[in-house]
Design a protein around this motif. Structure first.
Motif, mmCIF file in Angstrom:
data_model
loop_
_atom_site.group_PDB
_atom_site.id
_atom_site.type_symbol
_atom_site.label_atom_id
_atom_site.label_comp_id
_atom_site.label_asym_id
_atom_site.label_seq_id
_atom_site.Cartn_x
_atom_site.Cartn_y
_atom_site.Cartn_z
ATOM 1 N N VAL C 128 -11.730 -3.006 -12.636
ATOM 2 C CA VAL C 128 -10.816 -2.188 -13.443
ATOM 3 C C VAL C 128 -10.345 -0.980 -12.637
ATOM 4 N N VAL C 129 -11.290 -0.339 -11.950
ATOM 5 C CA VAL C 129 -10.918 0.831 -11.134
ATOM 6 C C VAL C 129 -9.859 0.438 -10.104
ATOM 7 N N ALA C 130 -10.059 -0.696 -9.455
ATOM 8 C CA ALA C 130 -9.085 -1.159 -8.457
ATOM 9 C C ALA C 130 -7.727 -1.373 -9.115
ATOM 10 N N GLU C 131 -7.731 -1.948 -10.316
ATOM 11 C CA GLU C 131 -6.489 -2.158 -11.036
ATOM 12 C C GLU C 131 -5.808 -0.835 -11.340
ATOM 13 N N VAL C 132 -6.596 0.156 -11.742
ATOM 14 C CA VAL C 132 -6.031 1.470 -12.047
ATOM 15 C C VAL C 132 -5.374 2.055 -10.799
ATOM 16 N N PHE C 133 -6.078 1.967 -9.656
ATOM 17 C CA PHE C 133 -5.502 2.471 -8.412
ATOM 18 C C PHE C 133 -4.192 1.752 -8.101
ATOM 19 N N ARG C 134 -4.187 0.433 -8.311
ATOM 20 C CA ARG C 134 -2.992 -0.344 -8.002
ATOM 21 C C ARG C 134 -1.837 0.103 -8.892
ATOM 22 N N LEU C 135 -2.110 0.253 -10.193
ATOM 23 C CA LEU C 135 -1.050 0.653 -11.110
ATOM 24 C C LEU C 135 -0.549 2.056 -10.796
ATOM 25 N N LEU C 136 -1.495 2.959 -10.475
ATOM 26 C CA LEU C 136 -1.076 4.321 -10.147
ATOM 27 C C LEU C 136 -0.203 4.341 -8.902
ATOM 28 N N SER C 137 -0.601 3.539 -7.892
ATOM 29 C CA SER C 137 0.163 3.577 -6.650
ATOM 30 C C SER C 137 1.561 3.017 -6.851
ATOM 31 N N SER C 138 1.731 2.104 -7.824
ATOM 32 C CA SER C 138 3.082 1.586 -8.032
ATOM 33 C C SER C 138 3.942 2.585 -8.792
ATOM 34 N N GLN C 139 3.326 3.681 -9.234
ATOM 35 C CA GLN C 139 4.091 4.724 -9.899
ATOM 36 C C GLN C 139 4.581 5.776 -8.909
ATOM 37 N N ILE C 140 4.064 5.711 -7.664
ATOM 38 C CA ILE C 140 4.436 6.745 -6.691
ATOM 39 C C ILE C 140 5.737 6.329 -6.027
ATOM 40 N N SER C 141 6.852 6.840 -6.537
ATOM 41 C CA SER C 141 8.141 6.402 -5.994
ATOM 42 C C SER C 141 8.343 6.882 -4.564
ATOM 43 N N ALA C 142 7.714 7.995 -4.209
ATOM 44 C CA ALA C 142 7.869 8.501 -2.842
ATOM 45 C C ALA C 142 7.335 7.520 -1.829
ATOM 46 N N LEU C 143 6.461 6.612 -2.274
ATOM 47 C CA LEU C 143 5.914 5.619 -1.363
ATOM 48 C C LEU C 143 6.381 4.222 -1.751
ATOM 49 N N GLY C 144 7.546 4.174 -2.382
ATOM 50 C CA GLY C 144 8.141 2.859 -2.616
ATOM 51 C C GLY C 144 7.819 2.238 -3.953
ATOM 52 N N GLY C 145 7.014 2.914 -4.775
ATOM 53 C CA GLY C 145 6.722 2.367 -6.098
ATOM 54 C C GLY C 145 6.166 0.962 -6.026
ATOM 55 N N GLY C 146 6.683 0.102 -6.905
ATOM 56 C CA GLY C 146 6.122 -1.239 -7.018
ATOM 57 C C GLY C 146 6.447 -2.135 -5.843
ATOM 58 N N SER C 147 7.539 -1.860 -5.108
ATOM 59 C CA SER C 147 7.885 -2.766 -4.016
ATOM 60 C C SER C 147 7.321 -2.329 -2.679
ATOM 61 N N GLY C 148 6.840 -1.092 -2.602
ATOM 62 C CA GLY C 148 6.175 -0.698 -1.372
ATOM 63 C C GLY C 148 7.139 -0.092 -0.369
#
Lengths: 288, 234, 341
Positions: C128-148
């Protein structure tokens, strides 16, 4: 009004999550096993339902009648043939074996069905809804699924507390060795518990297949939802699991309403908060 | 000489590499009450566990009704008519008093014992049938444990230290029921630390010492000196 | 008065093993001289998996913390590296240890939550923690959001004087990292902590009653593992030059393969992950085209190993021959008491 509809939707999908959770909680209660392949088995049930409807032309909701016995039989065989060997004091073997099973099921489904998204058609019932108040609508299918979820949970409670089999489950869970002295064959009892768990999984899988698009990779997420519902609700009773599922569903619905990308995160957040603040869950087992 | 109900022949028992029993032989005739006494660690519970199938043994080391059962699993042995009242009671905590009794009858053997008869034998349990079993007093829990074993209608009832942790008056109460149990057709093996009680209840006695039978004889003929010597080792 | 005993760690086979390691190390350090670009990439991948598997082994096989969420730290390390270099202009190779430190800090509250769960539930909790990190990182638009996002060319070329030098540099860092990780693990296991870990692994209750602070020991291991895993993750994605939430936090790549490697090689022994990685890559070279069938077979083999040879390949060899490659035994050697002689 919008919010009322959101909450209602969250509650209704909570029933599905509760079904995911019930199967997990059941096995953990009886034999202290957490089946990491649980979510993938839900997806397997969905694909079996797919094959059933394709070959027999049945409405998916009727296909439940076929899928349940198939999954129950798979459960019995799986436990008796494989998982019974992993039980013991060491946590590692059942964890790793069920993890391996999860990978196997996912990739087998991938080979057989490709990664294409599928969905089962249940007909007009999918879009039917009715109004219960000023601007408040309830979908017939979600309501039906919620009612089924409650019935399943009520059925499990009944089984556990009013039948000889339920007594056998509880006794085996309390004290495996003394249960043997009562004439209960552990291998058989565990296999029955797994069969029951997968029967519940079968029902959940069919509803999942009708409700959303599914593909071989969505298993782990269902496992996580079931797991979160169990932790939020606590291991005390099946009704706690229902409450956990509802809270999860509502959290996700609220999250989705605020920002579509936050749906899953909101659910995880609710889980983490409960874990931080009340780790035993909302309805924990009262130690006698 | 009638064939014994239970015939244990040169039984060895191991816990891993550790040997707990060395060539123990014992027999119980139908309707008999046999006592097994000995110090802590002498192997008394191990002996009962072997007979009940909780520990697997050599196939022909244990004969019951003429059939070799040494290698049978516990859940099969109870089906043949041997029931164990485990040391420390070990009731099922999630089950009520009545549920504990009912699960004892799980194996479904025919016989005189049923819920009503158990409640006749132990009336205090009838009043507390829906109560969680672990909230009873020690003596009452012991009654539940015995009742649970009786529900399988055993031909042979094994009682492992039923006086453990109970007040003397309660022990006497429990032991007072044993004759009715025998009268209904069960033979008994009682394992006891309370030698006086054991000798009063039993017709035949075996004394174990460090895994071996140190002394055996009918209860009336054994002298206190002989028992002491056998119990503690001369 | 001097102690009447000392603890000996080495054995004949471990002396041979260590010598073997030293020779191999020299040869591998010289790889840029004899190997081509593809060879270097393959070797770097092998080093990464040896390190990840060794760390997972430390966590699960020694501390009894079976995590199926270590991808959380792989991805976290990678994202910290990309964030630090892209948003803050940090030199990439400096960002690697920084990623480790940040992951270690974050792992503290994570452990605080996760340690409330036991056994199987702990495992899913880490997922679950890994999933949370993944979801949070896809929210960071400065780093490409969901597409990277890809590592900007400017940062890449600034790393070294030429593309070849850059690849050599990353290769040596990868080699150094796996050596450091293995050395750290061996030293940890030889220390007091290591003894505590073995005790905990064998019987937690007994360990506790002997005064071992079980929770603290596990916490130390968890944080150190997060630290190491994040650095490996940062380096992996530095080499890939591109990141996305799904690849950074992939369960298959960073957990399934790692677990299978460790199980097949041998859980609970340091040599296990090394053997397992070798087997894994041999299989991959021969079976790579099979796609999902390959994963399927791996899963089946792992299950079979778990059921029939739970100590893995290395465990079988140890049982048969008593080998050890690394000096980790503990043997009490009595020194002669001069007074009795």
């Amino acid at each position: 009004m919008e919010w009322v509809n959101i909450i209602i939707q969250g509650v209704l999908i909570g029933g599905l999550y509760a079904m995911f959770a019930a199967g997990l909680a059941l096995i953990f209660g009886v034999m202290r096993l957490v089946n990491i392949a649980h979510g993938d088995l839900i997806v397997l049930a969905a694909y079996i339902a797919l094959m059933t409807t394709d070959t027999l032309g049945l409405n998916p909701l009727l296909a439940i009648v076929v899928v349940v016995p198939i999954m129950a039989a798979i459960g019995y065989g799986l436990q008796r043939g494989l998982l019974n060997r992993t039980l013991g004091d060491d946590v590692l073997p059942p964890l790793l074996v069920t993890f391996g099973l999860s990978v196997i099921i996912q990739n087998a489904l991938l080979e057989l069905f490709t990664a294409d998204s599928r969905r089962l058609k249940a007909g007009a019932i999918e879009v039917a809804s009715f109004q219960i108040g000023e601007g408040i609508w309830i979908g017939v299918l979600p309501l039906l699924q919620f009612v089924v979820a409650i019935s399943v949970i009520a059925g499990l409670q009944l089984l556990f507390y009013r039948t000889a089999l339920g007594r056998a489950f509880r006794a085996t869970s309390d004290d495996q060795s003394v249960a043997q002295l009562m004439g209960l064959d552990n291998r058989h009892i565990f296999a029955l518990a797994m069969a029951l768990s997968l029967a519940v999984v079968a029902v959940a899988g069919v509803f999942l297949a009708v409700r959303t698009n599914f593909d071989p990779a969505i298993g782990p997420a269902r496992l996580i939802f079931g797991f979160e519902a169990v932790i939020i609700g606590g291991l005390g009773s099946m009704w706690g699991t229902l409450a956990g599922g509802i809270i999860l569903g509502v959290s996700q619905a609220i999250g989705a309403q605020i920002n579509p990308g936050w749906q899953l995160l909101a659910g995880h957040l609710a889980f983490l908060i409960i874990l931080a603040v009340r780790p035993e869950g909302l309805f924990p087992k009262v130690q006698g | 000489m009638p064939e014994p109900l239970l015939d244990v022949r040169a039984l060895d028992a191991f816990y891993g590499d550790f040997q707990a029993l060395f060539g123990v032989s014992l027999h119980v005739s139908p309707g008999e009450v046999v006592a097994v006494i000995g110090a802590n660690g002498a192997g008394k519970s191990t002996l009962l566990n072997c007979i009940a199938g909780a520990i697997r043994s050599r196939r022909d080391a244990i004969l019951f009704d003429g059939e070799p059962i040494g290698d049978q699993a516990a859940h099969a042995v109870v089906g043949r008519g041997i029931a164990l009242v485990p040391e420390g009671r070990r009731l099922f905590a999630s089950l009520s008093v009545e549920e504990n009794l009912l699960i004892g009858g799980q194996v479904g053997r025919a016989g005189p014992w049923n819920l009503a008869r158990i409640y006749d034998l132990f009336p205090v349990l009838a009043e507390r049938r829906q109560v969680p079993s672990t909230s009873l007093s020690g003596g009452q829990q012991q009654m539940v444990a015995i009742g649970r074993a009786l529900m399988s209608n055993p031909k042979l009832l094994l009682c492992d230290e039923i006086s453990l942790g109970l007040a003397p008056i309660v022990v006497r109460e429990v032991y007072a029921r044993l004759p009715s149990i025998v009268a209904e057709g069960s033979s008994l093996i009682i394992v006891e630390q309370d030698i006086v009680q054991a000798l009063k209840a039993a017709s035949h006695v075996y004394c174990l010492q460090e895994g071996r039978v140190a002394l055996t004889g009918s209860a009336g003929t054994l002298t206190r000196e002989a028992i002491s010597a056998a119990y503690f080792g001369a | 008065m001097s102690a009447a005993f000392h603890v000996e760690h080495a054995s004949r086979s471990s002396r041979i093993g260590l010598a073997g390691f030293a020779i191999a190390l020299v040869g591998l350090a010289a790889a840029p001289a004899w190997g081509g670009r593809d060879d270097l990439r393959l070797l770097s991948e092998i080093y990464a998996y040896v390190a990840l598997a060794s760390l997972w082994n430390l966590l699960a096989g020694y501390a009894g913390l079976v995590s199926v969420g270590q991808q959380a730290y792989v991805g976290l390390g990678a994202y910290v590296l990309f964030g630090a270099t892209i948003l803050f202009g940090m030199p990439p190779l400096v960002a690697v240890p920084v990623a480790g430190v940040i992951a270690a800090v974050i792992s503290l509250p994570v452990a605080g939550l996760m340690f409330r769960l036991r056994g199987h539930y702990f495992a899913i909790g880490t997922w679950v923690v890994a999933e949370v990190f993944r979801l949070l990182s896809s929210q960071i638009s400065a780093l490409g959001g969901g597409s990277g996002i890809s590592l900007p060319a400017g940062i890449v070329t600034a790393m070294a004087s030429s593309r070849q030098m850059r690849e050599f540099l990353i290769y040596w860092v990868a080699l150094a990292l796996v050596v450091v990780v293995l050395a750290a693990i061996v030293l940890l296991l030889r220390s007091r902590y290591g003894l505590a870990l073995t005790a905990i692994r064998d019987n937690e209750l007994a360990a506790r009653s002997n005064g071992i602070d079980v929770t603290r020991t596990k916490l130390v291991v968890y944080v150190l593992t997060a630290f190491g895993t994040a650095m490996v993750g940062a380096l992996i994605f530095l080499q890939k030059l591109r990141i996305s939430p799904d690849t950074a936090f992939s369960v298959n790549d960073w957990t399934a393969f790692v677990i299978f490697i460790t199980v097949i090689g041998g859980i609970g022994r340091v040599e296990g992950p090394i053997i397992g990685t070798v087997v894994f890559f041999l299989l991959r070279q021969t079976l790579a085209d099979l796609g999902s069938l390959y994963l399927l077979m791996l899963g089946a083999v792992a299950i079979a190993v778990m059921l029939f040879a739970p100590k893995g390949i290395w465990g079988l060899l140890v049982e048969r021959f008593g080998w050890q490659l690394l000096p980790l035994e503990r043997r009490l050697r009595l020194t002669a008491d001069p007074r009795t002689n």
